[in-house]
Design a protein around this motif. Structure first.
Motif, PDB file in Angstrom:
ATOM      1  N   ARG A 112       0.826  -1.204   0.000  1.00 58.12           N
ATOM      2  CA  ARG A 112       0.000   0.000   0.000  1.00 58.12           C
ATOM      3  C   ARG A 112       0.864   1.260   0.000  1.00 58.12           C
ATOM      4  O   ARG A 112       0.555   2.238  -0.688  1.00 58.12           O
ATOM      5  N   ILE A 113       1.953   1.211   0.769  1.00 58.34           N
ATOM      6  CA  ILE A 113       2.859   2.360   0.786  1.00 58.34           C
ATOM      7  C   ILE A 113       3.486   2.546  -0.593  1.00 58.34           C
ATOM      8  O   ILE A 113       3.542   3.662  -1.134  1.00 58.34           O
ATOM      9  N   ARG A 114       3.962   1.454  -1.194  1.00 56.32           N
ATOM     10  CA  ARG A 114       4.577   1.543  -2.522  1.00 56.32           C
ATOM     11  C   ARG A 114       3.590   2.087  -3.548  1.00 56.32           C
ATOM     12  O   ARG A 114       3.936   2.938  -4.382  1.00 56.32           O
ATOM     13  N   ALA A 115       2.367   1.596  -3.494  1.00 54.11           N
ATOM     14  CA  ALA A 115       1.363   2.036  -4.459  1.00 54.11           C
ATOM     15  C   ALA A 115       1.044   3.516  -4.285  1.00 54.11           C
ATOM     16  O   ALA A 115       0.928   4.267  -5.267  1.00 54.11           O
ATOM     17  N   ALA A 116       0.895   3.938  -3.041  1.00 54.61           N
ATOM     18  CA  ALA A 116       0.590   5.347  -2.782  1.00 54.61           C
ATOM     19  C   ALA A 116       1.742   6.243  -3.205  1.00 54.61           C
ATOM     20  O   ALA A 116       1.532   7.331  -3.768  1.00 54.61           O
ATOM     21  N   ALA A 117       2.974   5.782  -2.945  1.00 54.17           N
ATOM     22  CA  ALA A 117       4.134   6.570  -3.358  1.00 54.17           C
ATOM     23  C   ALA A 117       4.204   6.655  -4.877  1.00 54.17           C
ATOM     24  O   ALA A 117       4.466   7.722  -5.449  1.00 54.17           O
ATOM     25  N   GLY A 118       3.966   5.515  -5.541  1.00 58.37           N
ATOM     26  CA  GLY A 118       4.006   5.508  -6.999  1.00 58.37           C
ATOM     27  C   GLY A 118       2.936   6.368  -7.623  1.00 58.37           C
ATOM     28  O   GLY A 118       3.145   6.973  -8.691  1.00 58.37           O
ATOM     29  N   ALA A 119       1.778   6.449  -6.981  1.00 57.45           N
ATOM     30  CA  ALA A 119       0.674   7.257  -7.499  1.00 57.45           C
ATOM     31  C   ALA A 119       0.814   8.730  -7.148  1.00 57.45           C
ATOM     32  O   ALA A 119       0.037   9.567  -7.636  1.00 57.45           O
ATOM     33  N   GLY A 120       1.776   9.059  -6.304  1.00 58.10           N
ATOM     34  CA  GLY A 120       1.997  10.452  -5.932  1.00 58.10           C
ATOM     35  C   GLY A 120       0.913  11.040  -5.051  1.00 58.10           C
ATOM     36  O   GLY A 120       0.680  12.254  -5.084  1.00 58.10           O
ATOM     37  N   VAL A 121       0.271  10.199  -4.247  1.00 57.84           N
ATOM     38  CA  VAL A 121      -0.849  10.687  -3.429  1.00 57.84           C
ATOM     39  C   VAL A 121      -0.486  10.845  -1.955  1.00 57.84           C
ATOM     40  O   VAL A 121      -1.334  11.260  -1.159  1.00 57.84           O
ATOM     41  N   LEU A 122       0.732  10.512  -1.578  1.00 62.96           N
ATOM     42  CA  LEU A 122       1.112  10.678  -0.176  1.00 62.96           C
ATOM     43  C   LEU A 122       1.292  12.158   0.133  1.00 62.96           C
ATOM     44  O   LEU A 122       1.998  12.870  -0.580  1.00 62.96           O
ATOM     45  N   PRO A 123       0.684  12.649   1.209  1.00 69.23           N
ATOM     46  CA  PRO A 123       0.817  14.079   1.534  1.00 69.23           C
ATOM     47  C   PRO A 123       2.219  14.406   2.031  1.00 69.23           C
ATOM     48  O   PRO A 123       2.943  13.547   2.545  1.00 69.23           O
ATOM     49  N   LEU A 124       2.592  15.653   1.864  1.00 66.12           N
ATOM     50  CA  LEU A 124       3.842  16.123   2.436  1.00 66.12           C
ATOM     51  C   LEU A 124       3.749  16.041   3.955  1.00 66.12           C
ATOM     52  O   LEU A 124       2.689  16.253   4.541  1.00 66.12           O
ATOM     53  N   LEU A 125       4.876  15.727   4.577  1.00 62.27           N
ATOM     54  CA  LEU A 125       4.918  15.701   6.038  1.00 62.27           C
ATOM     55  C   LEU A 125       5.202  17.108   6.534  1.00 62.27           C
ATOM     56  O   LEU A 125       6.254  17.686   6.238  1.00 62.27           O
ATOM     57  N   ASP A 126       4.269  17.654   7.243  1.00 67.36           N
ATOM     58  CA  ASP A 126       4.372  19.024   7.730  1.00 67.36           C
ATOM     59  C   ASP A 126       5.139  19.039   9.046  1.00 67.36           C
ATOM     60  O   ASP A 126       4.568  18.819  10.118  1.00 67.36           O
ATOM     61  N   VAL A 127       6.428  19.258   8.963  1.00 64.15           N
ATOM     62  CA  VAL A 127       7.272  19.292  10.155  1.00 64.15           C
ATOM     63  C   VAL A 127       8.120  20.555  10.122  1.00 64.15           C
ATOM     64  O   VAL A 127       8.446  21.068   9.051  1.00 64.15           O
ATOM     65  N   PRO A 128       8.486  21.062  11.277  1.00 61.10           N
ATOM     66  CA  PRO A 128       9.314  22.268  11.309  1.00 61.10           C
ATOM     67  C   PRO A 128      10.724  21.999  10.799  1.00 61.10           C
ATOM     68  O   PRO A 128      11.207  20.865  10.807  1.00 61.10           O
ATOM     69  N   GLN A 129      11.368  23.039  10.331  1.00 63.09           N
ATOM     70  CA  GLN A 129      12.747  22.936   9.866  1.00 63.09           C
ATOM     71  C   GLN A 129      13.636  22.419  10.997  1.00 63.09           C
ATOM     72  O   GLN A 129      13.529  22.849  12.140  1.00 63.09           O
ATOM     73  N   GLY A 130      14.503  21.476  10.682  1.00 58.77           N
ATOM     74  CA  GLY A 130      15.420  20.940  11.675  1.00 58.77           C
ATOM     75  C   GLY A 130      14.809  19.939  12.620  1.00 58.77           C
ATOM     76  O   GLY A 130      15.386  19.651  13.673  1.00 58.77           O
ATOM     77  N   VAL A 131      13.641  19.373  12.264  1.00 56.47           N
ATOM     78  CA  VAL A 131      13.007  18.390  13.126  1.00 56.47           C
ATOM     79  C   VAL A 131      13.934  17.192  13.340  1.00 56.47           C
ATOM     80  O   VAL A 131      14.693  16.812  12.441  1.00 56.47           O
ATOM     81  N   ARG A 132      13.891  16.630  14.534  1.00 54.28           N
ATOM     82  CA  ARG A 132      14.728  15.485  14.849  1.00 54.28           C
ATOM     83  C   ARG A 132      14.340  14.272  14.002  1.00 54.28           C
ATOM     84  O   ARG A 132      13.162  13.992  13.776  1.00 54.28           O
ATOM     85  N   VAL A 133      15.350  13.538  13.545  1.00 50.34           N
ATOM     86  CA  VAL A 133      15.157  12.244  12.900  1.00 50.34           C
ATOM     87  C   VAL A 133      15.454  11.169  13.941  1.00 50.34           C
ATOM     88  O   VAL A 133      16.550  11.122  14.505  1.00 50.34           O
ATOM     89  N   GLY A 134      14.464  10.339  14.225  1.00 54.12           N
ATOM     90  CA  GLY A 134      14.645   9.281  15.203  1.00 54.12           C
ATOM     91  C   GLY A 134      15.159   8.011  14.572  1.00 54.12           C
ATOM     92  O   GLY A 134      15.425   7.956  13.356  1.00 54.12           O
TER      93      GLY A 134
END
Length: 286
Positions: free
Chosen positions: A47-69
């Protein structure tokens, strides 16, 4: 796919790194988190692959410099393989082992790829080790000689197997005391699925300390390749989705030099593995 998790510790959100290498896509509408349950669910991954391929995944709205866990939540166990590179064994004067050297790191040593790593109180020999991490995607139990061990792998990541050599080698007992100190296993930035890593034995590993290149090796130098390691470990313990195997480090560690120098607070370590991203940690005092 390159899966990751962003946000404060304990509040990370699942994300996908877009093909442009910079844009983050929000996965919260599709999955709860990036964990063993997701990796074991082929339909969810599709499902993730299909959504990514279709270009329908929304942008992740995070502040600049957000921590990567860490790119993986709720890790069951971290299995480590010691002395698994010919060059590393040679530089410390050790005979190549006849069988893989297996030890465990507690899952709570895992932190994000850019988090501060703490030098233990009283430490004199905190050392660096860039490693290829293997992330298990389906239960591996007594993997047979007629099976492909890599079919049990969900993906790969960069791991930093930080080690305190005095605690590990000079204080008696097993290696555990030198391997399980707080923050001693930065992981990520991404969990890269196997379709993007066609040959885990053709990856370059590099590590710098304060800008100076210390380690520059290849997984081709592994004594026990990834497939052999997965099969071997599965015969001594069951590997579950979301378990991690750190597969050893190439030559270039501080332990190989009589005078070190070892890591101290204020030092900056950067490390990378081909196609799996780059880490950067500033070391601090525990």
């Amino acid at each position: 796919m390159k899966l990751l998790r962003v946000g404060a510790p304990g509040a990370e959100r699942p994300a996908l790194l877009d093909q442009d290498g910079t844009t983050l896509r929000d996965l919260t509408g599709l999955v709860d988190d990036v964990d063993g349950d997701l990796l074991a669910d082929a339909f969810a991954l599709d499902r993730i692959r299909a959504a990514a391929g279709a270009g329908v995944l929304p942008l992740l709205d995070v502040p600049q410099g957000v921590r990567v866990g860490p790119p993986l939540a709720r890790i069951g166990k971290v299995v480590c393989i010691g002395l698994n590179y010919h060059g590393h064994a040679a530089e410390i004067g050790a005979e190549p082992p006849a069988e893989p050297v297996v030890f465990l790191k507690a899952a709570d040593t895992v932190v994000g790829p850019y988090d501060t790593v703490l030098v233990p109180r009283g430490s004199r020999k905190t050392d660096w080790e860039v490693e290829l991490a293997v992330v298990i995607g389906r239960t591996a139990r007594y993997v047979g000689d007629d099976e492909d061990p890599l079919s049990y792998v969900a993906g790969y990541a960069v791991a930093h197997d930080v080690s305190e050599r005095e605690y590990q080698l000079e204080r008696g007992g097993t290696w555990d005391k030198g391997k399980n100190c707080e923050t001693f296993n930065p992981l990520g930035p991404w969990l890269v699925t196997t379709d993007e890593v066609p040959d885990p034995q053709a990856l370059q590993l590099r590590l710098w300390v304060n800008g100076e290149l210390k380690q520059d090796g290849s997984t081709a130098d592994q004594i026990f390749p990834v497939a052999d390691v997965v099969r071997y470990v599965s015969r001594f313990m069951t590997l579950y989705p979301g378990d991690v195997i750190n597969t050893g480090t190439p030559a270039g560690v501080a332990l190989a030099s009589p005078d070190g120098p070892y890591l101290k607070a204020g030092d900056v370590v950067e490390l990378e593995v081909t196609g799996l991203g780059r880490q950067r940690q500033t070391f601090g005092d525990a």
